[in-house]
Write a protein that holds these residues in place. Structure first.
Motif, short mmCIF file in Angstrom:
data_model
loop_
_atom_site.label_atom_id
_atom_site.label_comp_id
_atom_site.label_asym_id
_atom_site.label_seq_id
_atom_site.Cartn_x
_atom_site.Cartn_y
_atom_site.Cartn_z
N LYS A 148 0.82 -1.21 0.00
CA LYS A 148 0.00 0.00 0.00
C LYS A 148 0.86 1.27 0.00
O LYS A 148 0.51 2.26 -0.64
N PHE A 149 1.99 1.21 0.70
CA PHE A 149 2.86 2.39 0.72
C PHE A 149 3.45 2.64 -0.67
O PHE A 149 3.51 3.78 -1.13
N ARG A 150 3.89 1.58 -1.31
CA ARG A 150 4.51 1.72 -2.64
C ARG A 150 3.50 2.19 -3.67
O ARG A 150 3.76 3.14 -4.43
N VAL A 151 2.35 1.55 -3.71
CA VAL A 151 1.33 1.89 -4.70
C VAL A 151 0.85 3.33 -4.52
O VAL A 151 0.79 4.12 -5.48
N TYR A 152 0.53 3.71 -3.29
CA TYR A 152 -0.01 5.04 -3.05
C TYR A 152 1.04 6.12 -3.27
O TYR A 152 0.71 7.23 -3.70
N THR A 153 2.30 5.81 -2.98
CA THR A 153 3.35 6.81 -3.20
C THR A 153 3.61 7.01 -4.69
O THR A 153 3.79 8.14 -5.15
N VAL A 154 3.66 5.91 -5.44
CA VAL A 154 3.84 6.03 -6.89
C VAL A 154 2.69 6.84 -7.50
O VAL A 154 2.90 7.71 -8.34
N ASP A 155 1.46 6.55 -7.07
CA ASP A 155 0.31 7.29 -7.58
C ASP A 155 0.36 8.76 -7.18
O ASP A 155 0.00 9.66 -7.95
N PHE A 156 0.81 9.01 -5.95
CA PHE A 156 0.94 10.39 -5.47
C PHE A 156 1.90 11.17 -6.36
O PHE A 156 1.62 12.29 -6.79
N ALA A 157 3.07 10.58 -6.63
CA ALA A 157 4.06 11.26 -7.46
C ALA A 157 3.52 11.51 -8.87
O ALA A 157 3.69 12.59 -9.44
N GLY A 158 2.86 10.51 -9.44
CA GLY A 158 2.30 10.66 -10.77
C GLY A 158 1.27 11.78 -10.84
O GLY A 158 1.26 12.58 -11.79
N LYS A 159 0.42 11.86 -9.83
CA LYS A 159 -0.62 12.91 -9.81
C LYS A 159 0.02 14.28 -9.62
O LYS A 159 -0.41 15.27 -10.24
N LEU A 160 1.04 14.38 -8.79
CA LEU A 160 1.70 15.66 -8.57
C LEU A 160 2.34 16.16 -9.87
O LEU A 160 2.21 17.33 -10.24
N PHE A 161 3.03 15.26 -10.58
CA PHE A 161 3.65 15.66 -11.85
C PHE A 161 2.59 16.05 -12.88
O PHE A 161 2.79 16.97 -13.68
N GLU A 162 1.48 15.33 -12.87
CA GLU A 162 0.39 15.67 -13.79
C GLU A 162 -0.16 17.05 -13.49
O GLU A 162 -0.43 17.85 -14.40
N ASP A 163 -0.33 17.36 -12.20
CA ASP A 163 -0.84 18.68 -11.81
C ASP A 163 0.11 19.80 -12.23
O ASP A 163 -0.32 20.87 -12.66
N MET A 164 1.41 19.54 -12.10
CA MET A 164 2.37 20.55 -12.51
C MET A 164 2.30 20.77 -14.01
O MET A 164 2.36 21.90 -14.50
N GLY A 165 2.16 19.68 -14.76
CA GLY A 165 2.02 19.81 -16.20
C GLY A 165 0.78 20.59 -16.58
O GLY A 165 0.80 21.42 -17.50
N THR A 166 -0.31 20.36 -15.87
CA THR A 166 -1.55 21.10 -16.12
C THR A 166 -1.35 22.58 -15.84
O THR A 166 -1.85 23.44 -16.57
N ALA A 167 -0.60 22.88 -14.78
CA ALA A 167 -0.33 24.28 -14.45
C ALA A 167 0.44 24.97 -15.56
O ALA A 167 0.19 26.12 -15.89
N PHE A 168 1.36 24.28 -16.19
CA PHE A 168 2.10 24.86 -17.30
C PHE A 168 1.18 25.10 -18.50
O PHE A 168 1.41 26.00 -19.30
N GLY A 169 0.12 24.30 -18.61
CA GLY A 169 -0.74 24.41 -19.78
C GLY A 169 -1.93 25.32 -19.62
O GLY A 169 -2.69 25.52 -20.55
#
Length: 387
Positions: A148-169
């Motif tokens: 659960k720690f690995r899965v949720y952390t990987v998903d957290f990082a992916g969502k954060l990077f996605e949000d940053m990309g959205t901010a650039f756009g």
């Protein structure tokens, strides 16, 4: 150790899903922003990061900015909620650092120093989610206790990077390159990078730009934010010879006192400042009632103001008027003075009354015999401002 088998679509959490740099778990993403000026990219990242940290609450904050070098860092803290039911809640408090490296045409975001606080345990990402400890020998499954720690952390990082990309756009980023092109982020390309295309701005038209905050509040214009490990000067001289002011309270009621005892250091992995207050002092009451306070330092030109603050009580004197100092409000809500060349904002971490009988120095013990015990305050340094 038992392992949990994965469905075919869960392979993204297996080998390589948790990247490492020099043995440390570091998630990173580089955004291709060709033609965009570094300062414009920096402003956009700060705007996004500051908003995100404030939304997190807890102890999340932008902790370091250096626009000249295109660097900034933030300390985040939020919950990973594994399961939430009517009568049970399974979650872990996760802390992490975000570091941004902004250059002309590109930006790299890193998530590092990930730590978890779960039930009674505390552990790092390296100890809980790295390939070495979380995957079985064949790298085909994750151990049940780590999943659960690995899965949720990987998903957290992916969502954060996605949000940053959205901010650039969201809006144009103005380029001040020689071509004077406007640069528009247009979403993600097939590789997951922010896709960029260039358009010539119309004549007499300014590209749509909303500048982000520089990170310096209006009350602190003329100051710049420093990392705690970049505090200049010799702290022994700054305290013992030059003195400082301890200021506790808020806009509604505050008081300052001159002090020459204290120090800087590290405690529980946090940068800290130590000061001492006699309970007989008026400032003590305000220190006990509030969570934050400031330590401020001055040049010799303000020696008389410090002498005044050290020999007059705020109980029956308007010390602000008497000292001639100009009060300002700092981001933590505490008070400082615009004449200071250095302002250290602190959040109380430890408060402990001293026992003079425990002192090894017999002269000090004799000098303070029968007098009120000082209380030692150790505060986490949350902001450092320097002129």
């Amino acid at each position: 150790m038992p392992v949990m088998s994965f469905a075919q679509d869960d392979g993204k959490y297996l080998e390589g899903a948790v990247p490492e740099t020099d043995g440390k778990v570091v998630f990173k993403k580089e955004y291709d922003l060709k033609g965009a000026d570094r300062d414009a990219i920096y402003e956009r990242v700060y705007e996004w990061l500051d908003k995100r940290m404030k939304a997190n609450g807890n102890d999340s904050r932008v902790s370091y900015t250096n626009k000249e070098e295109g660097l900034m860092a933030a300390q985040g803290e939020e919950y990973l909620v594994f399961s939430s039911k009517a009568f049970s809640l399974d979650r872990s408090l996760m802390s992490y650092n975000i570091v941004a490296f902004c250059e002309t045409g590109k930006c790299e975001i890193r998530i590092e120093r990930i730590r978890y606080k779960y039930e009674e345990g505390r552990f790092t990402a390296e100890e809980q989610i790295s390939d070495k400890v979380a995957l079985n020998k064949n790298k085909t499954a994750i151990f049940r206790g780590n999943k659960k720690f690995r899965v949720y952390t990987v998903d957290f990082a992916g969502k954060l990077f996605e949000d940053m990309g959205t901010a650039f756009g969201l809006r144009n980023i103005t380029s001040v390159s020689q071509s004077q092109q406007a640069v528009t982020a247009t979403g993600n390309d097939a590789a997951g990078n922010v896709a960029i295309h260039h358009t010539q701005p119309q004549q007499n038209t300014v590209a749509e730009v909303t500048p982000a905050s520089s990170g310096v509040p209006a009350t602190l214009q003329g100051y710049k934010l420093l990392a705690p490990d970049k505090i200049p000067g010799n702290i022994i001289k700054m305290l013992g010879e030059d003195w400082m002011l301890i200021t506790a309270g808020t806009d509604a009621r505050f008081n300052m006192m001159t002090a020459s005892w204290g120090g800087l250091g590290v405690l529980y992995g946090k940068p800290v400042a130590t000061c001492f207050i006699n309970p007989a002092r008026y400032t003590y009451q305000l220190m006990e009632k509030n969570d934050t306070y400031t330590l401020t330092f001055y040049t010799e030109a303000h020696r008389e103001a410090l002498k005044y603050c050290g020999s007059n009580s705020g109980r029956d004197t308007d010390k602000v008027k008497g000292s001639g100092l100009t009060p300002i409000t700092v981001p933590s809500g505490g008070k400082a003075f615009s004449e200071a060349w250095l302002i250290i904002e602190c959040r109380k971490l430890v408060g402990q009354s001293l026992n003079h009988d425990a002192l090894f120095d017999e002269k000090v013990k004799s000098d303070w015999a029968g007098k009120p015990l000082h209380k030692m305050y150790i505060g986490e340094i949350i902001n450092v401002w320097v002129k």
